[in-house]
Design an enzyme around this catalytic site. Sequence first.
Site, PDB file in Angstrom:
ATOM      1  N   GLU A   1      -0.735 -18.134   6.125  1.00  0.00           N
ATOM      2  CA  GLU A   1       0.128 -18.184   4.935  1.00  0.00           C
ATOM      3  C   GLU A   1       1.517 -18.596   5.406  1.00  0.00           C
ATOM      4  O   GLU A   1       2.096 -17.963   6.302  1.00  0.00           O
ATOM      5  CB  GLU A   1       0.190 -16.810   4.252  1.00  0.00           C
ATOM      6  CG  GLU A   1      -1.044 -16.478   3.443  1.00  0.00           C
ATOM      7  CD  GLU A   1      -0.907 -15.134   2.716  1.00  0.00           C
ATOM      8  OE1 GLU A   1      -0.328 -14.204   3.289  1.00  0.00           O
ATOM      9  OE2 GLU A   1      -1.372 -15.026   1.563  1.00  0.00           O
TER      10      GLU A   1
ATOM     11  N   SER B   1       3.841  -8.813   7.334  1.00  0.00           N
ATOM     12  CA  SER B   1       2.801  -8.744   6.302  1.00  0.00           C
ATOM     13  C   SER B   1       3.399  -8.474   4.935  1.00  0.00           C
ATOM     14  O   SER B   1       2.920  -8.980   3.931  1.00  0.00           O
ATOM     15  CB  SER B   1       1.838  -7.596   6.607  1.00  0.00           C
ATOM     16  OG  SER B   1       1.070  -7.889   7.729  1.00  0.00           O
TER      17      SER B   1
ATOM     18  N   ASN C   1      -2.663 -10.405   0.534  1.00  0.00           N
ATOM     19  CA  ASN C   1      -2.590  -8.936   0.491  1.00  0.00           C
ATOM     20  C   ASN C   1      -2.304  -8.433  -0.922  1.00  0.00           C
ATOM     21  O   ASN C   1      -2.695  -7.322  -1.284  1.00  0.00           O
ATOM     22  CB  ASN C   1      -1.540  -8.437   1.480  1.00  0.00           C
ATOM     23  CG  ASN C   1      -2.079  -8.464   2.912  1.00  0.00           C
ATOM     24  OD1 ASN C   1      -3.308  -8.504   3.105  1.00  0.00           O
ATOM     25  ND2 ASN C   1      -1.204  -8.458   3.887  1.00  0.00           N
TER      26      ASN C   1
ATOM     27  N   HIS D   1       2.483 -16.139   8.327  1.00  0.00           N
ATOM     28  CA  HIS D   1       1.672 -14.926   8.242  1.00  0.00           C
ATOM     29  C   HIS D   1       0.273 -15.211   8.765  1.00  0.00           C
ATOM     30  O   HIS D   1      -0.548 -15.792   8.057  1.00  0.00           O
ATOM     31  CB  HIS D   1       1.621 -14.426   6.795  1.00  0.00           C
ATOM     32  CG  HIS D   1       0.921 -13.120   6.644  1.00  0.00           C
ATOM     33  ND1 HIS D   1       0.141 -12.809   5.559  1.00  0.00           N
ATOM     34  CD2 HIS D   1       0.859 -12.037   7.445  1.00  0.00           C
ATOM     35  CE1 HIS D   1      -0.360 -11.583   5.683  1.00  0.00           C
ATOM     36  NE2 HIS D   1       0.075 -11.097   6.841  1.00  0.00           N
TER      37      HIS D   1
HETATM   38  P1  NAD Z   1       1.572  -3.739  17.047  1.00  0.00           P
HETATM   39  O1  NAD Z   1       2.173  -2.402  16.906  1.00  0.00           O
HETATM   40  O2  NAD Z   1       0.173  -3.892  17.508  1.00  0.00           O
HETATM   41  O3  NAD Z   1       2.471  -4.645  18.003  1.00  0.00           O
HETATM   42  C1  NAD Z   1       3.869  -4.686  17.866  1.00  0.00           C
HETATM   43  C2  NAD Z   1       4.407  -4.980  19.245  1.00  0.00           C
HETATM   44  O4  NAD Z   1       5.798  -5.263  19.163  1.00  0.00           O
HETATM   45  C3  NAD Z   1       4.258  -3.794  20.198  1.00  0.00           C
HETATM   46  O5  NAD Z   1       3.536  -4.186  21.325  1.00  0.00           O
HETATM   47  C4  NAD Z   1       5.706  -3.442  20.570  1.00  0.00           C
HETATM   48  O6  NAD Z   1       5.830  -3.042  21.907  1.00  0.00           O
HETATM   49  C5  NAD Z   1       6.407  -4.753  20.316  1.00  0.00           C
HETATM   50  N1  NAD Z   1       7.826  -4.598  20.039  1.00  0.00           N
HETATM   51  C6  NAD Z   1       8.409  -3.718  19.230  1.00  0.00           C
HETATM   52  N2  NAD Z   1       9.745  -3.921  19.227  1.00  0.00           N
HETATM   53  C7  NAD Z   1       9.992  -4.960  20.061  1.00  0.00           C
HETATM   54  C8  NAD Z   1      11.153  -5.675  20.469  1.00  0.00           C
HETATM   55  N3  NAD Z   1      12.351  -5.312  20.049  1.00  0.00           N
HETATM   56  N4  NAD Z   1      11.025  -6.721  21.299  1.00  0.00           N
HETATM   57  C9  NAD Z   1       9.808  -7.092  21.725  1.00  0.00           C
HETATM   58  N5  NAD Z   1       8.656  -6.455  21.392  1.00  0.00           N
HETATM   59  C10 NAD Z   1       8.766  -5.406  20.560  1.00  0.00           C
HETATM   60  O7  NAD Z   1       1.736  -4.435  15.620  1.00  0.00           O
HETATM   61  P2  NAD Z   1       0.879  -5.665  15.048  1.00  0.00           P
HETATM   62  O8  NAD Z   1      -0.314  -5.162  14.338  1.00  0.00           O
HETATM   63  O9  NAD Z   1       0.716  -6.667  16.122  1.00  0.00           O
HETATM   64  O10 NAD Z   1       1.855  -6.216  13.917  1.00  0.00           O
HETATM   65  C11 NAD Z   1       2.960  -6.971  14.291  1.00  0.00           C
HETATM   66  C12 NAD Z   1       3.504  -7.653  13.047  1.00  0.00           C
HETATM   67  O11 NAD Z   1       2.469  -8.476  12.509  1.00  0.00           O
HETATM   68  C13 NAD Z   1       3.880  -6.692  11.932  1.00  0.00           C
HETATM   69  O12 NAD Z   1       4.968  -7.225  11.234  1.00  0.00           O
HETATM   70  C14 NAD Z   1       2.635  -6.713  11.038  1.00  0.00           C
HETATM   71  O13 NAD Z   1       2.953  -6.397   9.679  1.00  0.00           O
HETATM   72  C15 NAD Z   1       2.225  -8.132  11.152  1.00  0.00           C
HETATM   73  N6  NAD Z   1       0.805  -8.370  10.846  1.00  0.00           N
HETATM   74  C16 NAD Z   1      -0.134  -7.482  11.251  1.00  0.00           C
HETATM   75  C17 NAD Z   1      -1.483  -7.750  10.956  1.00  0.00           C
HETATM   76  C18 NAD Z   1      -2.556  -6.811  11.421  1.00  0.00           C
HETATM   77  O14 NAD Z   1      -3.686  -6.904  10.902  1.00  0.00           O
HETATM   78  N7  NAD Z   1      -2.280  -5.965  12.380  1.00  0.00           N
HETATM   79  C19 NAD Z   1      -1.820  -8.914  10.250  1.00  0.00           C
HETATM   80  C20 NAD Z   1      -0.818  -9.792   9.897  1.00  0.00           C
HETATM   81  C21 NAD Z   1       0.501  -9.522  10.187  1.00  0.00           C
END
Ligand code: NAD
Length: 647
Positions: free
Chosen positions: A437, A404, A475, A425
């Site tokens: 994005e 993000s 964002n 994104h």
């Molecule tokens: P989350 O915490 O829900 O999920 C992250 C997952 O990654 C977890 O299940 C964790 O176990 C796994 N993980 C961590 N390290 C790992 C590894 N080395 N190998 C494999 N799996 C691993 O987070 P999220 O909300 O899904 O966000 C994930 C990414 O997406 C972030 O970069 C976030 O900025 C981006 N993002 C989030 C949103 C949102 O609204 N939540 C929107 C757009 C982008």
Amino acid sequence: MSVTVTHRGPIAVVTIDNPPVNALSLAVRTQLFALVEALDADEHVRAIVLTGGGKLFVGGADITEFGRPVELPSLPALIERIENAAKPWIAAVRGAALGGGLELALGCHRRVATAEARFALPEINLGIIPGSGGTQRLPRLIGIETAIRVAAENLTLDGTRAAELGFIDRLVQEPLVDAAEAFALEALSRPLPEPASRRPLATPAATAWEEATQRIGRAARGASAPLRALEALRFGAENGFEAGLANERAIFLELRASDESAALRYLFFAERAAPRPAGLRGIAALPLASAGVIGGGTMGVGIAAALRNAGIPVVLVERDEQSLERGLTALKAIFEAARKRASLSEEEAEARMRGVTGAVGYEALAGCDLVIEAVFEDLAVKRDVFATLGRVCRPDAILATNTSYIDPRQIAEGLPHPDRFIGLHFFSPAQVMKLLEIVPIPETRPEVLATGFELARRLGKVPVRSGICDGFIGNRILRRYRAEAEAMVRDGVAPSAIDAAMRGFGYAMGPFEMQDMAGLDISFLHREAARARGEAIAETPGDLLVRAGRKGQKSGGGWYDYAPGNRTPIPSPDAARLIAPLVGAPLELAPDRIVARLIDAMALEGQAILDEGIAGSPSDIDLVEVHGYGFPRRHGGPMFLSSRQPS
Ligand code: NAD
Ligand code: T1G
């Protein structure tokens, strides 16, 4: 030539050939009008088959003409001329017959179609209503109830259903024109049916209209065209065809000139231009036969679901068995929910999961064409993941990050073959939100960028290319929007007044309700990190709330209080007391002033984003806002709105 005629014995076959959608442009209307006269006078012609060239019948009126006064012959006049022709006109439909296309078919004396044909009146999606008899002829053929669903609620009829309703006289197989010719010859021996315009129409009871008004008003969520279409249907049912036709045309012309229709037409064209950016013309996308997703959390599961919904096999990788199990369970729940909504059959839901391979190791990614990383928003974790991917995946596999906020160039540092790296994104929930994005780094090669846009098309998403800045396009504007909302709070305006104004404007919720739902701590931590980097970030009312433990719904209260187990926001005296040191004397601002301040702030940030080359066009910014942040479609977007303000 956009209309051609061929003769088959006593049958004239008229084909509208106006690619790409056989829109009823002025040229098509003019040629058709002349043809009705000529074929009426041609003694060798006993009946006419009217059809569309290519894959569809007619996609509608030519929307590109809407910015100008109506040029004659108008479509209503053409349809009326066909309806009153001396010889029978038979519409032969394959593919789409939409808007004016459906109305043109209604003016014909008979209609044949393939089972796969699609009949709809999508005008309300453009902020208008059918303007060439659709709300008057259709109910006289299929009944008012179904006509309301078609004209005011986006119901599409396939050929089979249209035949059941009596709109289509006969379902036929391809070759369509042969079948239509045979039908026409047969029909010559039978008397012409009463034209739709002269058929009686049973008017429903007032309660039925009231029920429809409630139903359509709720679904319209502030858009005006659906209820105006219902108004036109009702007026015609209660006052007769001629009066109904005149009233329909008056409403159509009024809406055609409205800001709401201009906004919706603007988005219609912007959405169709988005998947084909000028700079990528002629650049072929790479294969997308298989994909990996790293991280089975909120985003990873949604992305995996979106890929499976597009028929792409997925390898879902998590860091341990327990996390993987949790991710697979969440993914299965998404398809199960779709099955319960009947948008997926049992078999389709099972097939979705059959196409998912869960893994903890990365070996299963070796053959993937694309791998999307969606792990914690932590640079070190992401870098570690990409170091492994760089070793395990094919050198030509596209590697993407869903970050993000982190600069994708930092994530890609040290990666072998960085030309295959890109930012994708997605927005949460990724299987629902249409915005994608697409964030290339300087090394990203054009084919990889083109594949990002092709992926968006495959997933049914709206792609917008973004340059690299803090928060990319969406964002970054969101941060500006929230800052302006909090500036109004500091000026003394109540958060609830600001939220109410933005809901009245058409957002599902206002900025403070949204913060309470998403959590105030996310942006608080962002500001704290910036302060730790030495950036001068002034204390905000939101900071005071988070420091007092008020992080939003997840902590039982934020800007608002919440009754236990209830998400309804309640204005909070505690929150007001906590932020009082930063807030001026109470200030009442009119809702339109509140809206104007926030839209202006978004548009100013959008202009800066354009000036910096982060976004390619104002409409790209508006697509981000509409498809990523719930900006009400009927207003077009902050850039569209600001372009319409008197300078
Ligand atoms: P989350 O915490 O829900 O999920 C992250 C997952 O990654 C977890 O299940 C964790 O176990 C796994 N993980 C961590 N390290 C790992 C590894 N080395 N190998 C494999 N799996 C691993 O987070 P999220 O909300 O899904 O966000 C994930 C990414 O997406 C972030 O970069 C976030 O900025 C981006 N993002 C989030 C949103 C949102 O609204 N939540 C929107 C757009 C982008
Ligand atoms: N007028 C002008 N251009 C149109 C158009 C239209 N009606 N429909 C599509 N285009 C352009 C589109 O911008 C794109 O252009 C190209 O055609 C291919 O479109 C009198 C007043 C028909 C189902 O609302 O739903 O009739 O980007 O990518 O996926 O009462 O287009 O290539 O330059 O969408 O194959 C009512 C709108 C009009 C239907 C085909 N009709 N169109 O889908 O192609 S108002 C509509 C669609 C009306 C009457 C009223 C779809 C399609 P470019 P595309 P597609």
